[in-house]
Motif scaffolding. Structure first.
Motif, PDB file in Angstrom:
ATOM      1  N   GLU A   5     -25.267  24.979  90.080  1.00  0.00           N
ATOM      2  CA  GLU A   5     -25.032  23.546  89.863  1.00  0.00           C
ATOM      3  C   GLU A   5     -25.771  23.066  88.627  1.00  0.00           C
ATOM      4  O   GLU A   5     -25.234  22.293  87.831  1.00  0.00           O
ATOM      5  CB  GLU A   5     -25.473  22.746  91.098  1.00  0.00           C
ATOM      6  CG  GLU A   5     -24.563  22.950  92.291  1.00  0.00           C
ATOM      7  CD  GLU A   5     -25.092  22.254  93.531  1.00  0.00           C
ATOM      8  OE1 GLU A   5     -26.024  21.444  93.402  1.00  0.00           O
ATOM      9  OE2 GLU A   5     -24.572  22.525  94.614  1.00  0.00           O
ATOM     10  N   ASN A   6     -27.021  23.501  88.442  1.00  0.00           N
ATOM     11  CA  ASN A   6     -27.782  23.115  87.249  1.00  0.00           C
ATOM     12  C   ASN A   6     -27.118  23.654  85.991  1.00  0.00           C
ATOM     13  O   ASN A   6     -27.060  22.979  84.967  1.00  0.00           O
ATOM     14  CB  ASN A   6     -29.222  23.617  87.336  1.00  0.00           C
ATOM     15  CG  ASN A   6     -30.033  22.860  88.366  1.00  0.00           C
ATOM     16  OD1 ASN A   6     -29.657  21.756  88.753  1.00  0.00           O
ATOM     17  ND2 ASN A   6     -31.126  23.456  88.806  1.00  0.00           N
ATOM     18  N   THR A  13     -23.071  18.396  79.686  1.00  0.00           N
ATOM     19  CA  THR A  13     -23.721  17.569  78.682  1.00  0.00           C
ATOM     20  C   THR A  13     -23.939  18.403  77.425  1.00  0.00           C
ATOM     21  O   THR A  13     -24.684  19.367  77.431  1.00  0.00           O
ATOM     22  CB  THR A  13     -25.077  17.030  79.188  1.00  0.00           C
ATOM     23  OG1 THR A  13     -25.873  18.132  79.609  1.00  0.00           O
ATOM     24  CG2 THR A  13     -24.902  16.049  80.314  1.00  0.00           C
ATOM     25  N   PRO A  14     -23.267  18.048  76.335  1.00  0.00           N
ATOM     26  CA  PRO A  14     -23.387  18.836  75.109  1.00  0.00           C
ATOM     27  C   PRO A  14     -24.801  18.732  74.521  1.00  0.00           C
ATOM     28  O   PRO A  14     -25.477  17.712  74.659  1.00  0.00           O
ATOM     29  CB  PRO A  14     -22.358  18.213  74.174  1.00  0.00           C
ATOM     30  CG  PRO A  14     -21.920  16.947  74.791  1.00  0.00           C
ATOM     31  CD  PRO A  14     -22.366  16.933  76.216  1.00  0.00           C
ATOM     32  N   VAL A  99     -25.329  12.629  70.549  1.00  0.00           N
ATOM     33  CA  VAL A  99     -26.285  11.652  71.050  1.00  0.00           C
ATOM     34  C   VAL A  99     -25.462  10.511  71.632  1.00  0.00           C
ATOM     35  O   VAL A  99     -24.616   9.945  70.932  1.00  0.00           O
ATOM     36  CB  VAL A  99     -27.220  11.127  69.937  1.00  0.00           C
ATOM     37  CG1 VAL A  99     -28.118  10.021  70.451  1.00  0.00           C
ATOM     38  CG2 VAL A  99     -28.045  12.273  69.354  1.00  0.00           C
ATOM     39  N   PRO A 100     -25.678  10.177  72.904  1.00  0.00           N
ATOM     40  CA  PRO A 100     -24.912   9.074  73.504  1.00  0.00           C
ATOM     41  C   PRO A 100     -25.069   7.789  72.695  1.00  0.00           C
ATOM     42  O   PRO A 100     -26.142   7.512  72.145  1.00  0.00           O
ATOM     43  CB  PRO A 100     -25.531   8.927  74.898  1.00  0.00           C
ATOM     44  CG  PRO A 100     -26.164  10.251  75.177  1.00  0.00           C
ATOM     45  CD  PRO A 100     -26.607  10.795  73.849  1.00  0.00           C
ATOM     46  N   GLU A 101     -23.987   7.025  72.610  1.00  0.00           N
ATOM     47  CA  GLU A 101     -23.956   5.807  71.783  1.00  0.00           C
ATOM     48  C   GLU A 101     -25.128   4.872  72.070  1.00  0.00           C
ATOM     49  O   GLU A 101     -25.733   4.322  71.151  1.00  0.00           O
ATOM     50  CB  GLU A 101     -22.624   5.080  71.985  1.00  0.00           C
ATOM     51  CG  GLU A 101     -22.395   3.953  71.014  1.00  0.00           C
ATOM     52  CD  GLU A 101     -22.271   4.401  69.561  1.00  0.00           C
ATOM     53  OE1 GLU A 101     -22.736   3.663  68.674  1.00  0.00           O
ATOM     54  OE2 GLU A 101     -21.715   5.483  69.310  1.00  0.00           O
TER      55      GLU A 101
END
Length: 165
Positions: A5-6, A13-14, A99-101
């Protein structure tokens, strides 16, 4: 099972990718006021450093320009006379991906300046030494605290404008 799962979560998640494309001095000014006045003798320097950060998207995808602007003033502690003024605008061009916005703004204004700071420190040291003063070795800048202070200042400013409207 937990390891699978990990592993699956890690694949979803890139990985954040960031590297410095280039860095350069956009503007540099060093004014040796002490030499211009022609005075000498013993001085007790008091150095004030002001830092301003700016980031903007470039036309190329995933590229950002991050500018660190320094304004350094050294004054004699006793007489308050200015010894030197150093102003520098140092820019790093970064390639940033994944990087998330919502995290991009703090990433650009915290992580990117942290990456180029050793180069800024070296330039300041060389310029002050070449200007006839002991080399100024800047202390580390807490870019996280600097970012938090700027956000707080903007919120206060926005609250003041709202109250005055």
């Amino acid at each position: 099972m937990a390891d699978q799962e990990n592993g699956a979560a890690a694949q979803e998640t890139p990985q954040v990718r960031m590297h410095i494309m280039t860095q350069f001095v956009r503007d540099l000014s060093f004014e040796n006021v002490l030499a211009q006045r022609g005075t000498g003798g013993e001085v007790q320097p008091d150095v004030q450093v002001a830092v301003n950060l700016d980031a903007k998207k470039r036309s190329t995808e995933h590229q950002y320009e991050v500018a660190t602007k320094l304004n350094i003033t050294s004054r004699n502690k006793e007489s308050e006379e200015t010894l030197f003024v150093l102003e520098m605008d140092y820019v790093g061009v970064f390639h940033v991906e994944n990087v998330p916005e919502e995290q991009l703004h703090p990433f650009l204004l915290i992580e990117c300046p942290r990456m180029i700071f050793p180069f800024i420190r070296r330039i300041v040291s060389d310029v002050t030494r070449d200007g006839g003063f002991p080399p100024l070795n800047l202390e580390n800048i807490d870019f996280v605290q600097l970012y938090r202070n700027e956000i707080a200042r903007r919120q206060t400013e926005a609250g003041t404008q709202t109250a005055n409207a």
